[in-house]
Design a protein around this motif. Sequence first.
Motif: not given
Length: 180
Positions: A148-162
Amino acid sequence: MKRLSDERAKILFEKLSKYVGNNVKQLIDRPDGTYCFREHRDRVYYVSERILKLSECMGQERLICVGTCFGKFSKTNKLKFHITALYYLAPYAQYKVWVKPSFEQQFLYGNHIPKNGLGRITENTGQYQGVVVYSMNDLPLGFGVTARSTTECKTADPLVNVCFHQSDIGEYIRSEDTLF
């Protein structure tokens, strides 16, 4: 030790630029001398030109390796970096990911990094960008590719792979039988 073919040199420099960007020039022209990349038995070695000249008196069949192994070409001509390249690439890394202390061991076991294991990430990191993974103490642990990009990481679910795992310093222990 032979020179890389044009095709393989292109693959190598594209992969290097994915991790270190324009700093590839600093890998070759270093203050302690000029370095180059050579191939031996489908492996890419990073070697000083001074040491390379000294090794030319050996026959190729008697030569095991010269320099540091950066990676290996597969049969489909894809390059996979070995962990031995980490300490040469880490100082020049364009994008970095820091792992929380509670997740360091999981990464060293070969697992991907979920958002709840992410400590920090370099700003403006794009999706599928090559990164160097660090501990919170700035110790390089391995290579990864952002999911995920930096901006997507901020709103992603805690268990999603970044960040997808590529290689790590724990490989020495996990694959000690197959390294040599």
